[in-house]
Design a protein around this motif. Sequence first.
Motif, PDB file in Angstrom:
ATOM      1  N   THR A 108      68.605  36.076  -9.149  1.00  0.00           N
ATOM      2  CA  THR A 108      67.537  36.406 -10.090  1.00  0.00           C
ATOM      3  C   THR A 108      68.031  36.306 -11.527  1.00  0.00           C
ATOM      4  O   THR A 108      67.302  35.855 -12.422  1.00  0.00           O
ATOM      5  CB  THR A 108      67.015  37.826  -9.811  1.00  0.00           C
ATOM      6  OG1 THR A 108      66.650  37.932  -8.436  1.00  0.00           O
ATOM      7  CG2 THR A 108      65.810  38.132 -10.684  1.00  0.00           C
ATOM      8  N   ASP A 383      63.574  34.844  -3.579  1.00  0.00           N
ATOM      9  CA  ASP A 383      63.771  33.789  -4.576  1.00  0.00           C
ATOM     10  C   ASP A 383      62.869  32.578  -4.403  1.00  0.00           C
ATOM     11  O   ASP A 383      62.730  31.785  -5.336  1.00  0.00           O
ATOM     12  CB  ASP A 383      65.224  33.324  -4.559  1.00  0.00           C
ATOM     13  CG  ASP A 383      66.188  34.403  -5.018  1.00  0.00           C
ATOM     14  OD1 ASP A 383      66.128  34.767  -6.196  1.00  0.00           O
ATOM     15  OD2 ASP A 383      66.977  34.891  -4.198  1.00  0.00           O
ATOM     16  N   TYR A 385      59.742  32.430  -1.695  1.00  0.00           N
ATOM     17  CA  TYR A 385      58.354  32.722  -1.334  1.00  0.00           C
ATOM     18  C   TYR A 385      57.680  33.629  -2.363  1.00  0.00           C
ATOM     19  O   TYR A 385      56.586  33.313  -2.863  1.00  0.00           O
ATOM     20  CB  TYR A 385      58.309  33.365   0.052  1.00  0.00           C
ATOM     21  CG  TYR A 385      56.910  33.391   0.627  1.00  0.00           C
ATOM     22  CD1 TYR A 385      56.404  32.284   1.296  1.00  0.00           C
ATOM     23  CD2 TYR A 385      56.093  34.507   0.482  1.00  0.00           C
ATOM     24  CE1 TYR A 385      55.117  32.279   1.807  1.00  0.00           C
ATOM     25  CE2 TYR A 385      54.803  34.517   0.994  1.00  0.00           C
ATOM     26  CZ  TYR A 385      54.318  33.411   1.655  1.00  0.00           C
ATOM     27  OH  TYR A 385      53.038  33.408   2.148  1.00  0.00           O
ATOM     28  N   GLN A 386      58.314  34.764  -2.679  1.00  0.00           N
ATOM     29  CA  GLN A 386      57.693  35.679  -3.643  1.00  0.00           C
ATOM     30  C   GLN A 386      57.694  35.108  -5.056  1.00  0.00           C
ATOM     31  O   GLN A 386      56.826  35.446  -5.860  1.00  0.00           O
ATOM     32  CB  GLN A 386      58.412  37.032  -3.607  1.00  0.00           C
ATOM     33  CG  GLN A 386      58.186  37.805  -2.317  1.00  0.00           C
ATOM     34  CD  GLN A 386      58.886  39.157  -2.315  1.00  0.00           C
ATOM     35  OE1 GLN A 386      59.840  39.375  -3.048  1.00  0.00           O
ATOM     36  NE2 GLN A 386      58.418  40.061  -1.472  1.00  0.00           N
ATOM     37  N   ARG A 387      58.639  34.241  -5.357  1.00  0.00           N
ATOM     38  CA  ARG A 387      58.716  33.648  -6.699  1.00  0.00           C
ATOM     39  C   ARG A 387      57.665  32.569  -6.902  1.00  0.00           C
ATOM     40  O   ARG A 387      57.036  32.488  -7.967  1.00  0.00           O
ATOM     41  CB  ARG A 387      60.114  33.066  -6.930  1.00  0.00           C
ATOM     42  CG  ARG A 387      60.278  32.248  -8.211  1.00  0.00           C
ATOM     43  CD  ARG A 387      60.019  33.110  -9.445  1.00  0.00           C
ATOM     44  NE  ARG A 387      60.133  32.343 -10.670  1.00  0.00           N
ATOM     45  CZ  ARG A 387      59.167  31.596 -11.190  1.00  0.00           C
ATOM     46  NH1 ARG A 387      57.988  31.497 -10.583  1.00  0.00           N
ATOM     47  NH2 ARG A 387      59.364  30.947 -12.315  1.00  0.00           N
ATOM     48  N   TYR A 388      57.424  31.725  -5.884  1.00  0.00           N
ATOM     49  CA  TYR A 388      56.569  30.563  -6.091  1.00  0.00           C
ATOM     50  C   TYR A 388      55.232  30.615  -5.346  1.00  0.00           C
ATOM     51  O   TYR A 388      54.309  29.885  -5.695  1.00  0.00           O
ATOM     52  CB  TYR A 388      57.309  29.288  -5.666  1.00  0.00           C
ATOM     53  CG  TYR A 388      58.468  28.952  -6.574  1.00  0.00           C
ATOM     54  CD1 TYR A 388      58.249  28.455  -7.848  1.00  0.00           C
ATOM     55  CD2 TYR A 388      59.776  29.151  -6.157  1.00  0.00           C
ATOM     56  CE1 TYR A 388      59.313  28.147  -8.691  1.00  0.00           C
ATOM     57  CE2 TYR A 388      60.849  28.861  -6.988  1.00  0.00           C
ATOM     58  CZ  TYR A 388      60.610  28.351  -8.248  1.00  0.00           C
ATOM     59  OH  TYR A 388      61.664  28.058  -9.088  1.00  0.00           O
ATOM     60  N   LYS A 390      53.722  33.848  -3.369  1.00  0.00           N
ATOM     61  CA  LYS A 390      52.947  35.087  -3.321  1.00  0.00           C
ATOM     62  C   LYS A 390      53.803  36.239  -3.836  1.00  0.00           C
ATOM     63  O   LYS A 390      54.642  36.788  -3.108  1.00  0.00           O
ATOM     64  CB  LYS A 390      52.474  35.365  -1.893  1.00  0.00           C
ATOM     65  CG  LYS A 390      51.458  36.492  -1.796  1.00  0.00           C
ATOM     66  CD  LYS A 390      50.946  36.626  -0.365  1.00  0.00           C
ATOM     67  CE  LYS A 390      49.890  37.726  -0.273  1.00  0.00           C
ATOM     68  NZ  LYS A 390      49.373  37.878   1.117  1.00  0.00           N
ATOM     69  N   SER A 391      53.572  36.624  -5.065  1.00  0.00           N
ATOM     70  CA  SER A 391      54.419  37.641  -5.687  1.00  0.00           C
ATOM     71  C   SER A 391      53.984  39.063  -5.365  1.00  0.00           C
ATOM     72  O   SER A 391      54.796  39.971  -5.304  1.00  0.00           O
ATOM     73  CB  SER A 391      54.444  37.445  -7.212  1.00  0.00           C
ATOM     74  OG  SER A 391      53.125  37.536  -7.743  1.00  0.00           O
ATOM     75  N   GLY A 392      52.703  39.280  -5.136  1.00  0.00           N
ATOM     76  CA  GLY A 392      52.216  40.647  -4.956  1.00  0.00           C
ATOM     77  C   GLY A 392      52.154  41.071  -3.509  1.00  0.00           C
ATOM     78  O   GLY A 392      51.120  41.580  -3.047  1.00  0.00           O
ATOM     79  N   THR A 398      56.184  41.911   3.301  1.00  0.00           N
ATOM     80  CA  THR A 398      57.538  41.443   3.005  1.00  0.00           C
ATOM     81  C   THR A 398      58.437  41.596   4.228  1.00  0.00           C
ATOM     82  O   THR A 398      59.232  40.693   4.552  1.00  0.00           O
ATOM     83  CB  THR A 398      58.132  42.235   1.827  1.00  0.00           C
ATOM     84  OG1 THR A 398      57.279  42.102   0.689  1.00  0.00           O
ATOM     85  CG2 THR A 398      59.520  41.721   1.479  1.00  0.00           C
ATOM     86  N   ALA A 530      59.961  36.541 -13.500  1.00  0.00           N
ATOM     87  CA  ALA A 530      58.589  36.307 -13.046  1.00  0.00           C
ATOM     88  C   ALA A 530      58.032  37.551 -12.385  1.00  0.00           C
ATOM     89  O   ALA A 530      58.755  38.298 -11.757  1.00  0.00           O
ATOM     90  CB  ALA A 530      58.548  35.137 -12.068  1.00  0.00           C
ATOM     91  N   HIS A 531      56.737  37.765 -12.557  1.00  0.00           N
ATOM     92  CA  HIS A 531      56.072  38.914 -11.933  1.00  0.00           C
ATOM     93  C   HIS A 531      55.036  38.397 -10.944  1.00  0.00           C
ATOM     94  O   HIS A 531      54.482  37.349 -11.111  1.00  0.00           O
ATOM     95  CB  HIS A 531      55.385  39.790 -12.974  1.00  0.00           C
ATOM     96  CG  HIS A 531      56.381  40.419 -13.924  1.00  0.00           C
ATOM     97  ND1 HIS A 531      57.177  41.479 -13.568  1.00  0.00           N
ATOM     98  CD2 HIS A 531      56.707  40.107 -15.209  1.00  0.00           C
ATOM     99  CE1 HIS A 531      57.953  41.820 -14.602  1.00  0.00           C
ATOM    100  NE2 HIS A 531      57.685  41.002 -15.594  1.00  0.00           N
TER     101      HIS A 531
END
Length: 531
Positions: A108, A383, A385-388, A390-392, A398, A530-531
């Motif tokens: 990160t 790094d 899946y959640q980054r590019y 689905k972040s929420g 998860t 990124a959020h």
Amino acid sequence: MNNLRVPDLVIIGLYLLAMIGVGIYFSRKNDNAEQYSRASGLIPGWAIGLSIYATFLSSNTFLGVPGKAFGSNWNAFVFSISMPFAAWIATNYFIPFYRSTGEISAYTHLEHRFGPWARTYAVTCFLLTQLARIGSIFYGIALTLQALTGFSMDMIMLITGICIIIYTVLGGIEAVIWTEVVQGIIKTVGALLIIGLIIYDMPGGVAKIIDIGQADGKFSLGGFNLNFTQSTFWVVFLYGFFINLSNFGVDQNYVQRYHTAASLPQAAKSLWLCVWLYVPASLLFLVIGSSLFAYYQVHPEFIQAVKLQVAAANLPPTATATQLASAAMRLSPADYGDKVMPHFIVTKIPVGFVGLIVSAILSAAMSTISSGMNASATVFTVDIYQRYFKSGMTSRQTLRLLHLATVCFGLLGMGTGIAMIGVKSVLDTWWELSGIFASGMLGLFLLGVISRQTRSHEALTATIIGICVIVWMTFSSRLPEEYASLRSLLHKSMIIVIGTLTIFLTGLLLTKLRKGTSAYSPAEPVNQPAH
């Protein structure tokens, strides 16, 4: 032909069931992603240290190191000598850095520093390294169990892989760590048992082993001349220092364990415990390889079966007995070093003890594979899946993704192991692949941490140049003869050294040139996560 007796099968079966039982036990606590990936930061330092030690003491060590000692000398021990130097840097700089950020992913920070491309590149390098590690370990365990059971290597990988996937998916990082504590002890006991049985059955005992080893140069650490085209002392030392710095500093397998410790001192102590355990343990496996060499020198009739097995694997099924015998005669000890210890286990170890030793080899494989699967799943989830995509995500979503990713990386690792069937030396193959994939990751990370004024475009340019150098050093030996002058003359263990330094030094040079052409250069704003 199955060489395992009922008591051995019972011991192995009980071991596999116990590992699955551990996963089931810890599955009751894994109701969220935090517990699955960090164990809520409540693991004692000594347990983490034994876990890291067990990860290092993989089947690559259990089978590959004795094979190297049998085929050459103790040059591989220089890798272990370099470990304290890398550990000192990691405990003084890397571990405090990771503990202060609190980020579960080792990569990160690279996005904060240079942007999304840097994080993605490092993650790609890490995942490729893990597939190479998992694959080489699957291959190593299959190599041994094939000699014992007669089953095909891909079938062995499938059965052991399913067991590993089950307990890793169910138990998470806490199950991985506590099973590795047990596995580290089992491996060490298994190695001591093997060396004891060799010495017991060796005419002349330890004195004879030393005499033969000295006569054949088996205790040499390699030449001390500054020759970087061969596997000299300095080549292996540099390789070991850089690969261990990569392991301790930027490998998610280890970074994730630092977060499971209750405090910074506990995390640092865990790493030093691993070092002080692994250095003598690796020496023990070299002693096993040299002792096996002496044993088969005294009993040359036993080694002929190994040579015929290796020769048959490289010849078509229609080969005649004369062709087989001729091919076997041309083999050197380096060609069949990895096959010697499995042969000794099959032919010389009493019933019951075989089950214990196979369990030790299984534990050597399972500990590293399970930790690699868990770390790879964490990196993919955080790094990629959640980054590019689905972040929420909720904690339950998860956790479900972590389970699925763990299964996928286990299956991919098995496929890599199957692809490695037939390689000459499992240790050489792992060293080469890890040097190729890890060098870019380490060079970029060092540039980001040490040079605070390097900008994103300068780091990207340095990385591209570094990749070109790594690709050239890796594949230039395959160039046609008319382009022989373009081949790299350096030993392949130098890939991680040159690749890391190329990225790091090129980044520093570009930064210096940019500062030198401008009287004033404002600091580059730090990218926000990124959020």
